[in-house]
Write an enzyme that holds these catalytic residues in place. Structure first.
Site, PDB file in Angstrom:
ATOM      1  N   HIS A 171      -3.642  11.670  -0.365  1.00  0.00           N
ATOM      2  CA  HIS A 171      -4.420  12.418  -1.372  1.00  0.00           C
ATOM      3  C   HIS A 171      -4.676  13.869  -0.956  1.00  0.00           C
ATOM      4  O   HIS A 171      -5.246  14.633  -1.738  1.00  0.00           O
ATOM      5  CB  HIS A 171      -5.761  11.725  -1.637  1.00  0.00           C
ATOM      6  CG  HIS A 171      -5.639  10.355  -2.236  1.00  0.00           C
ATOM      7  ND1 HIS A 171      -4.916  10.119  -3.384  1.00  0.00           N
ATOM      8  CD2 HIS A 171      -6.129   9.152  -1.857  1.00  0.00           C
ATOM      9  CE1 HIS A 171      -4.972   8.816  -3.678  1.00  0.00           C
ATOM     10  NE2 HIS A 171      -5.698   8.211  -2.763  1.00  0.00           N
ATOM     11  N   ASP A 207       1.343   2.787  -1.909  1.00  0.00           N
ATOM     12  CA  ASP A 207      -0.105   2.603  -1.909  1.00  0.00           C
ATOM     13  C   ASP A 207      -0.536   2.263  -3.345  1.00  0.00           C
ATOM     14  O   ASP A 207       0.135   2.651  -4.307  1.00  0.00           O
ATOM     15  CB  ASP A 207      -0.774   3.910  -1.444  1.00  0.00           C
ATOM     16  CG  ASP A 207      -2.277   3.778  -1.242  1.00  0.00           C
ATOM     17  OD1 ASP A 207      -2.709   3.597  -0.092  1.00  0.00           O
ATOM     18  OD2 ASP A 207      -3.024   3.872  -2.249  1.00  0.00           O
ATOM     19  N   HIS A 209      -2.778   3.514  -5.002  1.00  0.00           N
ATOM     20  CA  HIS A 209      -3.212   4.708  -5.729  1.00  0.00           C
ATOM     21  C   HIS A 209      -2.126   5.774  -5.691  1.00  0.00           C
ATOM     22  O   HIS A 209      -1.351   5.848  -4.735  1.00  0.00           O
ATOM     23  CB  HIS A 209      -4.504   5.260  -5.106  1.00  0.00           C
ATOM     24  CG  HIS A 209      -5.586   4.231  -5.011  1.00  0.00           C
ATOM     25  ND1 HIS A 209      -5.843   3.538  -3.854  1.00  0.00           N
ATOM     26  CD2 HIS A 209      -6.433   3.750  -5.946  1.00  0.00           C
ATOM     27  CE1 HIS A 209      -6.826   2.667  -4.077  1.00  0.00           C
ATOM     28  NE2 HIS A 209      -7.201   2.772  -5.341  1.00  0.00           N
ATOM     29  N   ASP A 297      -3.203  -1.559   0.039  1.00  0.00           N
ATOM     30  CA  ASP A 297      -4.301  -1.852  -0.885  1.00  0.00           C
ATOM     31  C   ASP A 297      -3.837  -2.348  -2.252  1.00  0.00           C
ATOM     32  O   ASP A 297      -4.657  -2.619  -3.122  1.00  0.00           O
ATOM     33  CB  ASP A 297      -5.239  -0.641  -1.037  1.00  0.00           C
ATOM     34  CG  ASP A 297      -4.502   0.661  -1.262  1.00  0.00           C
ATOM     35  OD1 ASP A 297      -3.266   0.645  -1.355  1.00  0.00           O
ATOM     36  OD2 ASP A 297      -5.175   1.711  -1.345  1.00  0.00           O
TER      37      ASP A 297
HETATM   38 ZN   LIG Z   1      -4.964   3.640  -1.890  1.00  0.00          ZN
END
Ligand SMILES: [Zn+2]
Length: 356
Positions: A171, A207, A209, A297
């Site tokens: 991120h 991931d 996200h 995740d």
């Molecule tokens: Zn994540």
């Protein structure tokens, strides 16, 4: 079966204690904890993986991936915060921004650097969840060294390597941090592989996200392709403002960015089908190396996402990705401590099978 994939880690990763995250105005305990690194390391070691320490690297590649002002800020903000008396006199034990100099606030004014540490806290951070404490910088920089060391192994002929990076990185943008990420370990690894002679690098981000930071670092470039499968940000998931399918890259990079958002509840079948779409695209580029943003995740047990992937799904993902090219796996998210280790082992076992 012994695990033939080298694991690179830095003991400094344990020094980052965010001590929670401020989410919607309240401080929660947070899930990005030092124990994540310990359970990952223990499981990989128990599976027979050779563990080695990260080698220190200079900032040359780091400073081409990130704005040097971000690097300098992260290196110094805790000391400034501490010196200003914020922990001792005000009970503020971590750096948390309260003011963000957005484009809307400045409305064309030049961006100044205010002297107050509590004002500067929001200069590079884009959320309230990504806290900085006394040992954070050493861990952040250690994660970069782990990524560079693992990239160095693959750059010099290893078929596979894994960097146990903590904190995670995908991120983090060129000039900003957030989402529990500070510096972008995967982007640094990709750039290091380019410098080591890989003409084309593919980043596969699995991931749960979207890796908005990695996407934007390479958004204008064709030499580092980015493909991500992640829970649909339009369904209410972080990073909310990025990760949509019409984000395809810009200028010379147009067509080199792929986002495949998935509905909450997606399990192995839908997740692996989406991965196949990305693998077909990546394979056409004939990448010299692959960087995998390995978030664990997306697993069914994970508290941070609604995806429902199993360990068998991760193993299959590892197999399919490693068949593409020599691959560096970079640890990203993954927060369910009891299953984190087995998921990482499954992924790397699959990778070893795919690379064989
Ligand atoms: Zn994540």
């Amino acid at each position: 079966m012994s695990m033939p994939v080298p694991v690179v880690w830095s003991a400094d990763c344990l020094r980052h204690e965010p001590a929670g995250e401020v989410w919607l105005g309240l401080r929660d305990p947070g899930t990005e904890v030092p124990d994540r690194a310990l359970v990952l390391r223990a499981a990989l070691e128990a599976a027979g993986a050779p563990v080695q320490d990260a080698r220190p690297h200079d900032d040359a590649i780091l400073r081409t991936v990130h704005d040097p002002r971000l690097v300098g800020h992260l290196a110094g903000i805790w000391a400034d915060w501490d010196q200003a008396g914020l922990p001792a006199d005000y009970g503020r034990d971590r750096v948390v921004p309260y003011l963000f100099p957005t484009g809307a606030m400045l409305a064309g004014l030049p961006l100044r650097v205010p002297p107050a540490a509590h004002a500067r806290a929001g200069l590079f951070c884009y959320d309230t969840m990504t806290l900085v404490g006394p040992g954070s910088w050493e861990a952040i920089r250690g994660a970069v060294d782990a990524a560079l060391t693992a990239a160095g192994l693959v750059g010099s002929g290893a078929r596979l390597a894994y960097a146990l990076c903590r904190p995670p990185g995908h991120h983090a943008t060129r000039g900003g941090y957030g989402g529990s990420c500070y510096l972008n370990n995967a982007a640094v690894a990709a750039q290091a592989l380019r410098v080591a002679g890989a003409a084309q690098v593919a980043v596969l981000d699995i991931d749960a996200h979207h890796g908005n930071g990695t996407q934007m670092i390479f958004y204008d470039r064709p030499d580092v392709w980015y493909g991500s499968l992640h829970v649909d940000p339009g369904a209410g998931w972080f990073p909310h403002y990025a990760g949509y399918p019409d984000e395809r890259g810009r200028g010379a990079g147009h067509g080199y960015n792929w986002n495949l958002p998935l509905a909450p509840g997606t399990g192995d079948e839908g997740w692996l089908d989406a991965l196949d779409v990305l693998c077909v695209e990546a394979r056409e580029l004939r990448p010299d190396a692959v960087v995998v943003s390995l978030g664990l995740d997306a697993a069914a047990e994970d508290p941070e996402s609604p995806l429902q992937v199993t360990a068998a799904g991760y193993r299959e993902a590892g197999r399919r990705i490693a068949a593409l090219a020599p691959a560096v796996f970079i640890q990203e998210g993954g927060y369910h401590l009891p299953t984190l280790g087995p998921l990482a082992v499954a992924t790397l076992q699959g990778a070893a099978e795919g690379a064989a």
